[in-house]
Design a protein around this motif. Structure first.
Motif, PDB file in Angstrom:
ATOM      1  N   SER A   1       0.696  -1.389   0.113  1.00  0.00           N
ATOM      2  CA  SER A   1       0.061  -0.030  -0.136  1.00  0.00           C
ATOM      3  C   SER A   1       0.838   1.126  -0.020  1.00  0.00           C
ATOM      4  N   ASN A   2       0.272   2.192  -0.680  1.00  0.00           N
ATOM      5  CA  ASN A   2       0.961   3.519  -0.741  1.00  0.00           C
ATOM      6  C   ASN A   2       2.610   3.488  -1.253  1.00  0.00           C
ATOM      7  N   PRO A   3       2.669   2.808  -2.466  1.00  0.00           N
ATOM      8  CA  PRO A   3       4.011   2.519  -2.778  1.00  0.00           C
ATOM      9  C   PRO A   3       4.774   3.857  -3.114  1.00  0.00           C
ATOM     10  N   SER A   4       5.977   3.782  -3.078  1.00  0.00           N
ATOM     11  CA  SER A   4       6.714   5.148  -3.157  1.00  0.00           C
ATOM     12  C   SER A   4       6.786   5.121  -5.001  1.00  0.00           C
ATOM     13  N   VAL A   5       6.945   6.630  -5.390  1.00  0.00           N
ATOM     14  CA  VAL A   5       6.933   6.760  -6.777  1.00  0.00           C
ATOM     15  C   VAL A   5       8.265   7.698  -7.027  1.00  0.00           C
ATOM     16  N   GLY A   6       9.118   7.120  -7.822  1.00  0.00           N
ATOM     17  CA  GLY A   6      10.224   8.179  -8.173  1.00  0.00           C
ATOM     18  C   GLY A   6      10.156   8.668  -9.537  1.00  0.00           C
ATOM     19  N   LEU A   7      11.068   9.541  -9.998  1.00  0.00           N
ATOM     20  CA  LEU A   7      11.106  10.099 -11.229  1.00  0.00           C
ATOM     21  C   LEU A   7      12.421   9.699 -11.659  1.00  0.00           C
ATOM     22  N   VAL A   8      12.780   8.930 -12.592  1.00  0.00           N
ATOM     23  CA  VAL A   8      14.197   8.796 -13.062  1.00  0.00           C
ATOM     24  C   VAL A   8      14.854   9.993 -13.658  1.00  0.00           C
ATOM     25  N   ASN A   9      15.791  10.276 -13.345  1.00  0.00           N
ATOM     26  CA  ASN A   9      16.476  11.596 -13.524  1.00  0.00           C
ATOM     27  C   ASN A   9      18.040  11.632 -13.391  1.00  0.00           C
ATOM     28  N   ILE A  10      18.473  12.539 -13.749  1.00  0.00           N
ATOM     29  CA  ILE A  10      20.197  12.529 -13.787  1.00  0.00           C
ATOM     30  C   ILE A  10      20.649  13.347 -12.679  1.00  0.00           C
ATOM     31  N   GLY A  11      20.004  13.612 -11.579  1.00  0.00           N
ATOM     32  CA  GLY A  11      20.299  14.308 -10.591  1.00  0.00           C
ATOM     33  C   GLY A  11      19.284  14.442  -9.447  1.00  0.00           C
ATOM     34  N   THR A  12      19.499  14.548  -8.219  1.00  0.00           N
ATOM     35  CA  THR A  12      18.606  14.445  -7.287  1.00  0.00           C
ATOM     36  C   THR A  12      17.846  16.010  -7.069  1.00  0.00           C
ATOM     37  N   GLU A  13      18.325  16.970  -7.258  1.00  0.00           N
ATOM     38  CA  GLU A  13      17.742  18.165  -7.234  1.00  0.00           C
ATOM     39  C   GLU A  13      16.593  18.544  -8.222  1.00  0.00           C
ATOM     40  N   GLU A  14      15.484  19.034  -7.635  1.00  0.00           N
ATOM     41  CA  GLU A  14      14.487  19.419  -8.691  1.00  0.00           C
ATOM     42  C   GLU A  14      14.602  19.809  -9.936  1.00  0.00           C
TER      43      GLU A  14
END
Lengths: 340, 340
Positions: free
Chosen positions: B170-183
């Motif tokens: 439940s409530n799984p985490s969702v991440g955006l594949v990106n080339i740095g952690t900063e927004e």
């Protein structure tokens, strides 16, 4: 040859930087400048015996951290170890720069201060990675998140020049990272780049699916910097994770511990073959100087090998050869457009 | 429940398909339709004892190969095992389809024949992969080489529905594949998608660098289909290559052979944990039916597990729940635009 090293870049600076420089001095006929806190670097240098005429400190009071905005930091922190080092390359006082600091700031600073080679639209970060059957290059690995199709042709040419001059592999194969082997597969960028790469003066082997990359069968893989960065980091992450999982398994019983002991030479060889420290740093190709980005977690050995890489770069006039290659490309393009 | 299986898709069809179907019948209360050459499939079925009321053959004279243009093939080969199977889902004669054939044709056919869920702009291929600390999903893995930012929000929602209903997380985490952690890092797509994902009704954990993907610490990784396909295939390729290299090392001497023997349980467990056959197939989420893409090299076990996956999908009404989720999203979007 004069090499300038950013004394404050990387997780283990300045100690690993200084140790790497002292080690390099034993093997190569070079002079080294280290930028950064004079006090800290002098403290580190005191630990070693070396020819003190050949290592000089260039004092810099500021440090650019990895969390800072790259372009802003370059523009504002004129007294940082990185900006001072880049200016030494620009002025001709140094022939090469090595930094293990912020990748973004290094790329931005190299482009802004050292400058691009005329004819190169976008310099590109080009690490060499270990494959099953040999090393391969991913270009671009993060300098250009958005690319136009013709950049990828320039990446291919720069990769070729690197392979022929640094790795002494003639006529290296160039592949386009894509999601299918057929020419019409992919996104707009890869479809257009495929057409241009076919026409270019390269040993172009077509599309390469990501599954095939780790074999190392294709020498140079061209892609945009977003995809390249994903490849670089996923490969690193996958290798690290697999070894973590195996380690846990090996430590789980007496039998497996014994097995692990017997296999030590195999794991050791694997580790050595996959050790980024052996490969020096990632060259930033297309800038008007020798700019080497060392891994953030570089130890002394990694710094020494990055310096070695700069030496080979310099001995083989790679920057000059890149200029010639790109001139040839421009000529071809002119001829093509004249013939249309 | 009725499951239709493309009898001619995959490297080991129809034999692996038929064996997988017979195995599945022992475990699940379902009826199975197999499309394809009646003669060949009947021949295979003769090898087994099974309730012949529960497996039926739907004769199809054509086969779509992986080298054919997907949309063309779907439009022209009306009598292919794939098109016939998809039509059975569309007509309601089957509740789910499984195919190990051409991915492109399967995706195109599912969208064209079975159709999209209202409100979903682009269905997405969403395989589950083994990570160090748990399985993770990459969505999209190749259905959409070009994406708009809001597609990635829909991918996140579809992934969430899958995790909650199929994997019971439940409530799984969702991440955006990106080339740095900063927004602010990344390309245009990832920068815009980051903003939308933050506002969405998701447990959004921000950008995830590719290095972290194999840990499995983030449940759902959203990205465009080009990047997702590169991740899927590189991960597969990296694992395969590392084991090839270790195998060569293990076979190199008596000592290492013995070590390899002692470590057999460790390697075996690793292989089992990383066996895509355990995970069934990749769900094609966002189409108006249960569409499961099995791996091209699926064996009987993989087919059986893909059928199991379809059964769980059906039991949990995942398609209906996806419809509700996407309705909620549309309502939210309406409210936001009304409030502007």
């Amino acid at each position: 040859m004069v090499v300038v090293v950013d004394g404050m870049g990387g997780d283990f600076s300045p100690s690993a930087v200084v140790e790497g420089c002292v080690e390099a001095l034993k093997e190569y006929d070079i002079d080294i400048l280290i930028t950064g806190s004079e006090e800290l670097i002098r403290c580190e240098l005191l630990k070693y015996t070396y020819d003190c005429n050949r290592i000089k400190i260039v004092d810099a009071k500021e440090v650019i951290s990895t969390s800072e905005h790259p372009v802003m930091a370059i523009k504002r922190k004129k007294d940082s170890s990185l900006v001072k080092a880049l200016n030494l390359v620009k002025s001709g006082d140094a022939d090469a720069i090595i930094s293990a600091g912020s990748t973004g700031a290094f790329l931005a600073g190299s482009t802004l201060i050292v400058g691009r080679i005329k004819g190169i639209d976008r310099p590109a970060l080009a690490p060499i990675m270990p494959g099953k059957n040999g090393p391969f290059m991913i270009i671009d690995c993060g300098a250009n998140a958005e690319c136009k199709p013709h950049y990828l042709v320039q990446f291919g040419l720069m990769g070729k020049t690197y392979f022929e001059n640094i790795l002494k592999i003639s006529n290296p194969s160039v592949g386009l990272v894509n999601i299918g082997t057929e020419e019409e597969k992919g996104n707009e960028l890869s479809k257009s780049a495929h057409k241009l790469l076919k026409e270019a003066n390269l040993n172009f082997v077509g599309n390469v699916e990501a599954r095939e990359i780790p074999t190392g069968d294709t020498n140079i893989l061209v892609c945009d910097g977003f995809v390249g960065n994903v490849i670089l980091k996923l490969y690193e992450g996958a290798v690290a994770n697999i070894f973590d999982i195996l380690k846990t398994g090996i430590m789980s019983s007496f039998r497996t511990k014994l097995g692990g002991m017997l296999l030590k030479p195999v794991f050791k060889k694997f580790k050595a073959d996959f050790d980024y420290k052996e490969y020096g740093g990632a060259a930033f190709l297309g800038v008007n100087g020798i700019c080497i980005k060392a891994h953030g977690s570089s130890d002394a050995k990694a710094f020494k090998n990055a310096i070695k890489q700069a030496v080979i770069f310099n001995e083989n006039n790679v920057v000059e050869k890149l200029k010639l290659e790109i001139e040839k490309l421009s000529e071809q393009e002119k001829n093509i457009s004249n013939n249309l």
